[in-house]
Design a protein around this motif. Structure first.
Motif, mmCIF file in Angstrom:
data_model
loop_
_atom_site.group_PDB
_atom_site.id
_atom_site.type_symbol
_atom_site.label_atom_id
_atom_site.label_comp_id
_atom_site.label_asym_id
_atom_site.label_seq_id
_atom_site.Cartn_x
_atom_site.Cartn_y
_atom_site.Cartn_z
ATOM 1 N N ALA A 97 0.819 -1.210 0.000
ATOM 2 C CA ALA A 97 0.000 0.000 0.000
ATOM 3 C C ALA A 97 0.858 1.267 0.000
ATOM 4 O O ALA A 97 0.490 2.275 -0.613
ATOM 5 C CB ALA A 97 -0.929 -0.007 1.213
ATOM 6 N N LEU A 107 -7.517 -1.300 2.539
ATOM 7 C CA LEU A 107 -6.531 -2.105 3.254
ATOM 8 C C LEU A 107 -7.136 -2.623 4.554
ATOM 9 O O LEU A 107 -7.750 -1.856 5.307
ATOM 10 C CB LEU A 107 -5.296 -1.242 3.553
ATOM 11 N N THR A 201 -8.919 2.149 5.503
ATOM 12 C CA THR A 201 -8.169 1.118 6.207
ATOM 13 C C THR A 201 -8.935 0.623 7.423
ATOM 14 O O THR A 201 -9.516 1.423 8.168
ATOM 15 C CB THR A 201 -6.796 1.642 6.662
#
Length: 259
Positions: A97, A107, A201
């Motif tokens: 990433a 993510l 995320t």
């Protein structure tokens, strides 16, 4: 030079969910989760270098492992992915990433922080070496050998997933144990790349694990500024200990990201 990773691909046209296992794991450990996720997503689960059915090569650097994964995505003609990594695989995911943020739609990091660790796997390595030397011919014998160094039955069951039967009927580790041990300090180090990944995320951590403590959250926020942190009633192997809760958390996050 990237290597060709072994992988499992459920197929489909949507943005794939790529699953990256932890140290001494493999794509096989995620089969039950893949069966659930493939109902909604294309899922690609990989064997990292020196693990599962992927080649054994020197070097366990996170930059190299991220390049292996990027090379696989290129071969599959996949431009963007939802990326999920557990433990060491979480560091690989963070590295990718950071190094190629345009390839990561979101993510998910399972029970690891972007820091260097001092954990000791000596007993685990000793157990696998004991199996190598003992040359068991069945799972009962292999478990007895592992038990000489590892007391916890759940850990022994996990380690046993790394055993395969030779043509001579001997159970032996299929991992690149020499390569892993030779570069163990690199595995314990921080992920590769610099700066922050500012995409969506989710950080999942185990309430009974020491891998992502409250004291580590400032570093998590520094590297993953948009991280949502969710705690499950589990230890480090939270996806195995609380599979339903793990599934629910991942599904809810992906639904929010894909709206």
């Amino acid at each position: 030079m990237p290597i060709e990773l072994h992988y499992v691909d459920t197929g489909g046209d949507a943005t794939p969910l790529v699953v990256v296992h932890g140290l001494l794991g493999s794509a096989d450990n995620w089969r039950s989760h893949l069966k659930q996720w493939q109902r909604r997503h294309r899922v690609i689960a990989v064997d990292l270098r020196n693990h599962g059915r992927s080649p054994h090569v020197a070097g366990m650097g996170y930059d190299a492992m991220a390049e292996d994964l990027l090379a696989l995505l290129d071969r599959l003609d996949v431009s963007r992915v939802h990326l999920l990594g557990h433990s060491m695989g979480g560091k690989v995911a963070i590295s990718l990433a950071r190094l190629a943020p345009s390839r990561v739609a979101s993510l998910i990091v399972a029970d690891i922080a972007p820091i260097a660790y001092g954990h000791d796997h000596d007993s685990v390595f000793a157990a696998l070496r004991r199996v190598e030397a003992g040359q068991p011919t069945n799972r009962r014998e292999a478990d007895a050998l592992l038990a000489e160094h590892v007391e916890e039955s759940a850990v022994r069951l996990f380690l046993a997933t790394n055993l395969e039967r030779s043509d001579q009927g001997i159970l032996r580790p299929r991992i690149g144990l020499d390569e892993i041990q030779d570069d163990y300090e690199t595995i314990m180090a921080e992920p590769a790349g610099e700066g922050a990944f500012d995409g969506p995320t989710l950080v999942l951590r185990g309430a009974h694990s020491t891998y992502v403590t409250d004291a580590m959250l400032p570093k998590v926020r520094e590297v993953l500024p948009r991280a949502e942190v969710e705690t499950l009633e589990a230890g480090h192997w939270l996806h195995a200990e609380q599979p339903a809760a793990f599934q629910a958390a991942v599904n809810a996050f992906l639904e929010r990201v894909e709206r």
